[in-house]
Write a protein that holds these residues in place. Structure first.
Motif, short mmCIF file in Angstrom:
data_model
loop_
_atom_site.label_atom_id
_atom_site.label_comp_id
_atom_site.label_asym_id
_atom_site.label_seq_id
_atom_site.Cartn_x
_atom_site.Cartn_y
_atom_site.Cartn_z
N PRO A 81 -11.93 9.80 12.58
CA PRO A 81 -10.78 8.81 12.75
C PRO A 81 -9.96 8.70 11.44
CG PRO A 81 -12.60 8.91 14.43
CD PRO A 81 -12.83 8.84 13.38
N TRP A 82 -9.07 8.25 11.42
CA TRP A 82 -8.11 8.30 11.06
C TRP A 82 -6.14 7.12 11.66
CZ3 TRP A 82 -8.42 13.03 11.18
CH2 TRP A 82 -6.55 13.64 11.85
N GLN A 83 -6.01 5.98 11.14
CA GLN A 83 -5.57 5.10 11.86
C GLN A 83 -3.54 5.66 11.50
OE1 GLN A 83 -5.64 1.73 9.36
NE2 GLN A 83 -7.51 0.77 10.58
N SER A 84 -3.59 5.60 12.46
CA SER A 84 -2.27 6.12 13.08
C SER A 84 -1.36 4.79 11.96
CB SER A 84 -1.12 5.82 14.61
OG SER A 84 -1.41 4.94 14.83
N GLU A 85 -0.23 5.63 11.46
CA GLU A 85 0.98 4.74 10.70
C GLU A 85 1.32 3.89 11.52
OE1 GLU A 85 4.17 7.09 10.26
OE2 GLU A 85 3.17 8.81 8.92
N THR A 86 1.35 3.45 12.72
CA THR A 86 1.65 2.14 13.42
C THR A 86 0.69 0.96 13.19
OG1 THR A 86 0.82 3.00 15.64
CG2 THR A 86 3.22 3.22 15.02
N GLU A 87 -0.92 1.68 13.13
CA GLU A 87 -2.02 0.84 13.12
C GLU A 87 -1.72 0.18 11.79
OE1 GLU A 87 -5.47 2.74 14.98
OE2 GLU A 87 -4.59 3.44 15.74
N THR A 88 -1.52 1.30 10.49
CA THR A 88 -1.55 0.81 8.90
C THR A 88 -0.68 -0.63 8.96
OG1 THR A 88 -0.44 2.42 8.61
CG2 THR A 88 -2.45 2.77 8.46
#
Length: 93
Positions: A81-88
């Motif tokens: 899983p990758w982080q969404s743009e809002t999470e990063t």
């Protein structure tokens, strides 16, 4: 007399995935399992030529065939899983 199988060492799997690296890993798994190219292809339900192309890192082999080989030989591919743009974006605030 049956032909002996030369065992291939597992390649370093900590590098970016490429058709060549996946082919090396599949070949290592096959030889470490004591399977000939013909036997492994039959086990996976594919042509020997297809398995040979995958082991040689040919990038134009159908992805479905690659997945079929992985399933047949017990090679696990996984998505992380990758982080969404809002999470990063929150990490930089």
């Amino acid at each position: 007399m049956s032909r002996s199988i030369k065992i291939v060492a597992t390649p370093a799997l900590d590098r970016p995935l490429t058709p060549a690296l996946l082919g090396e890993a599949i070949r290592a798994r096959r030889t470490q399992s004591g399977l000939t190219l013909s036997d492994a292809a039959a086990l996976c339900g594919l042509a020997k030529d297809t398995l040979m192309k995958v082991e040689h890192g040919v990038p134009t082999v159908q992805f479905g065939s690659v997945l079929q080989i992985c399933a047949g030989l017990g090679v696990a591919l996984q998505m992380v899983p990758w982080q969404s743009e809002t999470e990063t974006a929150d990490e930089w605030c």
